[in-house]
Write an enzyme that holds these catalytic residues in place. Structure first.
Site, PDB file in Angstrom:
ATOM      1  N   GLU A   1     -17.657  -8.560 -17.271  1.00  0.00           N
ATOM      2  CA  GLU A   1     -18.487  -7.552 -17.908  1.00  0.00           C
ATOM      3  C   GLU A   1     -17.632  -6.669 -18.795  1.00  0.00           C
ATOM      4  OE1 GLU A   1     -20.242  -5.531 -14.551  1.00  0.00           O
ATOM      5  OE2 GLU A   1     -18.632  -4.034 -14.517  1.00  0.00           O
TER       6      GLU A   1
ATOM      7  N   HIS B   1     -14.024  -6.264 -15.126  1.00  0.00           N
ATOM      8  CA  HIS B   1     -14.440  -5.510 -16.310  1.00  0.00           C
ATOM      9  C   HIS B   1     -13.180  -5.093 -17.068  1.00  0.00           C
ATOM     10  CE1 HIS B   1     -17.425  -2.362 -18.061  1.00  0.00           C
ATOM     11  NE2 HIS B   1     -16.402  -2.519 -18.889  1.00  0.00           N
TER      12      HIS B   1
ATOM     13  N   HIS C   1     -23.888  -0.565 -10.024  1.00  0.00           N
ATOM     14  CA  HIS C   1     -23.313   0.746 -10.294  1.00  0.00           C
ATOM     15  C   HIS C   1     -23.750   1.731  -9.214  1.00  0.00           C
ATOM     16  CE1 HIS C   1     -20.799   2.908 -13.238  1.00  0.00           C
ATOM     17  NE2 HIS C   1     -21.317   3.963 -12.629  1.00  0.00           N
TER      18      HIS C   1
END
Length: 239
Positions: free
Chosen positions: A70, A43, A190
């Site tokens: 991401e 990310h 998450h």
């Protein structure tokens, strides 16, 4: 079967805290694969406080498993995705100063923007996943945008799980059922951990992929990276 993608951002955070190249982020990614991970997630953020754009360019051609990028689809992020062509891009609406991702997309009000992105990435053969809160309407919006998958933002599930796991999973199960009805793929991520992962997968066994970083790296401090990845795979496969 659900696949485990290891997010290596926290490994890069440790490296960046001291400078130099210890730990070696590229080696860590390849070791995760060697230890059984079925994908690697990164990310990159604009300030490069963990994964750097140069890391992405270095890691991409070396991986044998699935590569998932991401992030917030700013111009620079979108350009990097189109340059390195990951297997999957996950669109996340995090602000530049966010410590970590903290919400999913409103796929209805952002339809035009997300539709253009899905089309751009589809033209390059990249699977697109949209990060959403557990809301069937957001899943429907993602389908209209042309997404291939959605990723359920599971922070709420993780927070409520110790108190009432059945209540915690309810909105995720309802959204996952809508995702399956729409014919989309389903990812989740998450705050998933060794504590709460097995119940999530057992309740929603059609999850295609979980992306786990923070908890996994924390566990690896005590268990070692190879044993930790084996433990997470065990939670996914042995319910």
């Amino acid at each position: 079967m659900t696949r485990l993608s290891v997010n290596i951002n926290k490994i890069a955070t440790i490296r960046n805290a001291r400078g130099g190249n210890m730990p070696d982020v590229t080696k860590a990614a390849l070791d995760c694969e060697r230890f059984g991970a079925e994908g690697i997630t990164v990310h990159p953020r604009p300030d490069e406080r963990h994964i750097r754009y140069s890391d992405v360019r270095e890691i991409r051609p070396l991986l044998k498993t699935e590569f998932n990028m991401e992030g917030n689809p700013t111009g620079s992020f979108t350009a990097l995705v189109c340059e390195v062509v990951p297997d999957q891009v996950t669109l996340v609406p995090d602000a530049p100063d966010a410590i970590t991702s903290n919400a999913g997309w409103d796929t209805v009000s952002n339809y035009a923007f997300l539709s253009r992105l899905c089309s751009t990435f589809r033209d390059r053969g990249i699977r697109t996943s949209i990060f959403i809160d557990p809301d069937p309407k957001m899943a429907e919006g993602a389908a209209r945008c042309g997404a291939d998958r959605v990723e359920l933002y599971t922070a709420g599930y993780a927070a409520t799980y110790p108190l009432d796991r059945e209540k915690a999973i309810e909105p995720y199960l309802a959204t996952a059922e809508k995702v399956r009805e729409l014919g989309l793929g389903l990812n989740a991520g998450h705050d998933l951990s060794l504590e709460n992962l097995e119940y999530f997968i057992r309740t929603i066994p059609w999850v295609d992929e979980v992306s786990i970083g923070h908890a996994l790296v924390c566990d690896a401090l005590y268990m070692g990276l190879e044993s930790t990845i084996a433990a997470y795979l065990g939670k996914i496969r042995n319910f």
